[in-house]
Design an enzyme around this catalytic site. Structure first.
Site, PDB file in Angstrom:
ATOM      1  N   SER A  59      -1.968 -75.073  -5.233  1.00 16.73           N
ATOM      2  CA  SER A  59      -1.996 -75.509  -3.840  1.00 16.73           C
ATOM      3  C   SER A  59      -1.252 -74.533  -2.934  1.00 16.73           C
ATOM      4  CB  SER A  59      -1.426 -76.929  -3.749  1.00 16.73           C
ATOM      5  OG  SER A  59      -1.600 -77.474  -2.475  1.00 16.73           O
TER       6      SER A  59
ATOM      7  N   ASP B 235      -4.509 -74.483   3.251  1.00 11.22           N
ATOM      8  CA  ASP B 235      -3.581 -74.015   2.234  1.00 11.22           C
ATOM      9  C   ASP B 235      -4.367 -73.340   1.114  1.00 11.22           C
ATOM     10  OD1 ASP B 235      -4.694 -76.319   1.166  1.00 11.22           O
ATOM     11  OD2 ASP B 235      -2.878 -76.905   0.105  1.00 11.22           O
TER      12      ASP B 235
ATOM     13  N   ASP C 170      -5.578 -74.082  -1.789  1.00  6.62           N
ATOM     14  CA  ASP C 170      -6.779 -74.685  -2.378  1.00  6.62           C
ATOM     15  C   ASP C 170      -7.588 -75.473  -1.362  1.00  6.62           C
ATOM     16  OD1 ASP C 170      -4.974 -76.817  -2.182  1.00  6.62           O
ATOM     17  OD2 ASP C 170      -5.748 -77.798  -3.979  1.00  6.62           O
TER      18      ASP C 170
ATOM     19  N   ASP D 114      -7.158 -78.128   0.540  1.00 12.70           N
ATOM     20  CA  ASP D 114      -7.200 -79.584   0.724  1.00 12.70           C
ATOM     21  C   ASP D 114      -6.254 -80.034   1.827  1.00 12.70           C
ATOM     22  OD1 ASP D 114      -4.782 -79.234  -0.592  1.00 12.70           O
ATOM     23  OD2 ASP D 114      -5.185 -80.689  -2.182  1.00 12.70           O
TER      24      ASP D 114
END
Length: 455
Positions: free
Chosen positions: A112, A251, A253, A255
């Protein structure tokens, strides 16, 4: 005070935290050996029924993604699962494609917003939702047992799907009514050198916007490095310098979503939830007469929603717990102050790109400037500080508990105190909010000092 229980190894679990397994690669549980074991354990757990079993795997742009991906493929195929590899793609795309490709399991390799040295493994069930605690416990139990290897003739195959990004772009665009176009809109988009570096600029450009993209040159080591939703300074400067209408930050990834208005001011997840929730309520699309956030969301959001005759339901920190509350209560909007936005009408997990499109659609439909549209309430003074620790249970220290009790009494009736161990990093997070900013700062500093002394 609302204190969330948990430790770095969450709830006594050895490997899973609040968002899968995460750690420093080759220096913690995140090794090639562990990744192969996770593939074997998760694969064995989802070998149900007599059909040919399939797992899909996506990743972000970290250097270690190659190592982790290949180890997972070895693990899954060794227990008899076929593997479909997507390459770099956002976490919500993995959730979407797990379901649409009728897979038994979906895997995202990402840490993340963490630096490139870290990596993680997130797992999704066949319905596209993150695994339940029960499934994670079952998989964790299998990690310490010998793997159930497939017979030679039953070993799985692996193949790559090249059009996964195109499928995801089509899906996110389909979340908007056909009449919505972004013609004339200048958007600065920061993809954090992460998983959405190709799909997010393409989706927004295809809807008509002029896109200035930053954070779209991954080299394996620059993900989240002074870019993205946790480092917005470059985005803020670019928006103002370019005279853009709005800035969007994802960010690593993709999400999470953080927004910057045309004046360069940051808009966090609380303000975004306020905007999307009230807009959907006006249009008769909001279910459950409110939204779900976490104990970290600002008291100002709660007060604003109350003024709109809407409810704020607070969940434990972590988008999986927000989602659990949403599903239990039949609500379709939720998220976190950090930028996780869950719009259940469109996705089964947080999706920064989908949420960004909804914000841009509101901007176009309203005819307002971003600064006029995005700041719906004045946040109550809030301060969050982190104290790193290497072991033990500092929150059980008698002195720490006394300082917390005194602070709780001081804030009674005028603010909130939230103290919790992080579920993804070895940190104690100390947050206080109230109408008196000086009081809030003094309380947080006192508690942090006590925790630092204890550790």
């Amino acid at each position: 005070m609302q204190q969330i229980e948990g430790v770095w190894q969450l709830g006594g679990r050895k490997y899973f935290g609040t968002d899968g397994i995460r750690g420093r690669t080759n220096a913690s549980a995140m090794t090639a050996e562990m990744a192969m074991k996770v593939g074997q354990a998760a694969g064995a757990h989802f070998l149900r029924g007599d059909h040919k079993h399939r797992v899909v795997i996506g990743k972000d742009t970290r250097l270690s993604g190659y190592m982790v991906e290949n180890a997972l493929v070895a693990g899954f195929t060794s227990v008899g699962m076929d593997v479909i590899q997507f390459g770099p793609i956002p976490t919500p795309a993995v959730a979407l494609l797990t379901r649409s490709m009728r897979a038994d399991l979906g895997v995202m390799i990402s840490a993340s917003h963490n630096p490139y040295e870290d990596n993680g493994i997130k797992l999704f069930g066949p319905d596209g939702f993150k695994l339940s605690d029960e499934d994670e416990h079952a998989i964790e139990a299998l990690l310490d047992q010998p793997p159930k290897l497939a017979k030679s003739m039953d070993i799985g195959r692996a193949r790559r799907v090249e059009d996964a990004r195109g499928r995801y772009i089509h899906a996110v665009k389909a979340t908007l009514p056909e009449h919505i176009r972004f013609d004339g809109l200048h958007v600065v988009l920061d993809c954090a050198h992460g998983a959405a570096y190709q799909v997010a600029p393409a989706a927004i450009w295809e809807l008509g916007a002029r896109v200035t993209a930053i954070g779209v040159n991954p080299n394996g080591k620059n993900i989240n490095d002074r870019v993205g939703s946790t480092h917005t300074a470059t985005l803020q400067e670019t928006v103002v310098a370019a005279g853009a209408d709005i800035g969007i930050a994802l960010d690593g990834d993709a999400d999470r979503l953080i927004v910057v208005d045309e004046q360069g001011r940051v808009v966090d997840g609380d303000q975004i939830m306020a905007l999307l929730g009230t807009a959907m309520s006006r249009n008769g699309l909001l279910r459950g007469k409110g939204i779900v956030a976490t104990v970290m969301s600002n008291l100002g959001l709660e007060r604003y929603l109350q003024s709109q005759h809407l409810e704020l339901v607070r969940a434990k920190v972590g988008d999986r717990y927000v989602l659990e509350e949403m599903r239990a209560r039949g609500m379709n909007v939720g998220g976190e102050q950090s930028g996780h936005m869950i719009l259940l009408d469109h996705a089964t997990t947080g999706d920064g790109t989908i949420a960004a499109l909804q914000v841009l659609a509101e901007l176009v439909e309203s005819g307002k400037k971003a600064s006029e549209m995005l700041h719906l309430f004045d946040p109550v003074p809030q301060l969050l500080k982190n104290v790193r620790y290497s072991g033990g249970k500092p929150l059980e220290n008698a002195t720490v508990q006394l300082v917390i009790a005194e602070a709780e009494k001081e804030l009674e009736g005028s603010g909130r105190l939230v103290i919790r161990p992080s579920g993804t990093e070895p940190l104690i997070r100390v947050m206080a909010e109230g109408d008196d900013a000086k009081q809030v700062r003094a309380i947080v500093d006192r508690i942090c000092a006590a925790v630092e002394e204890a550790v």
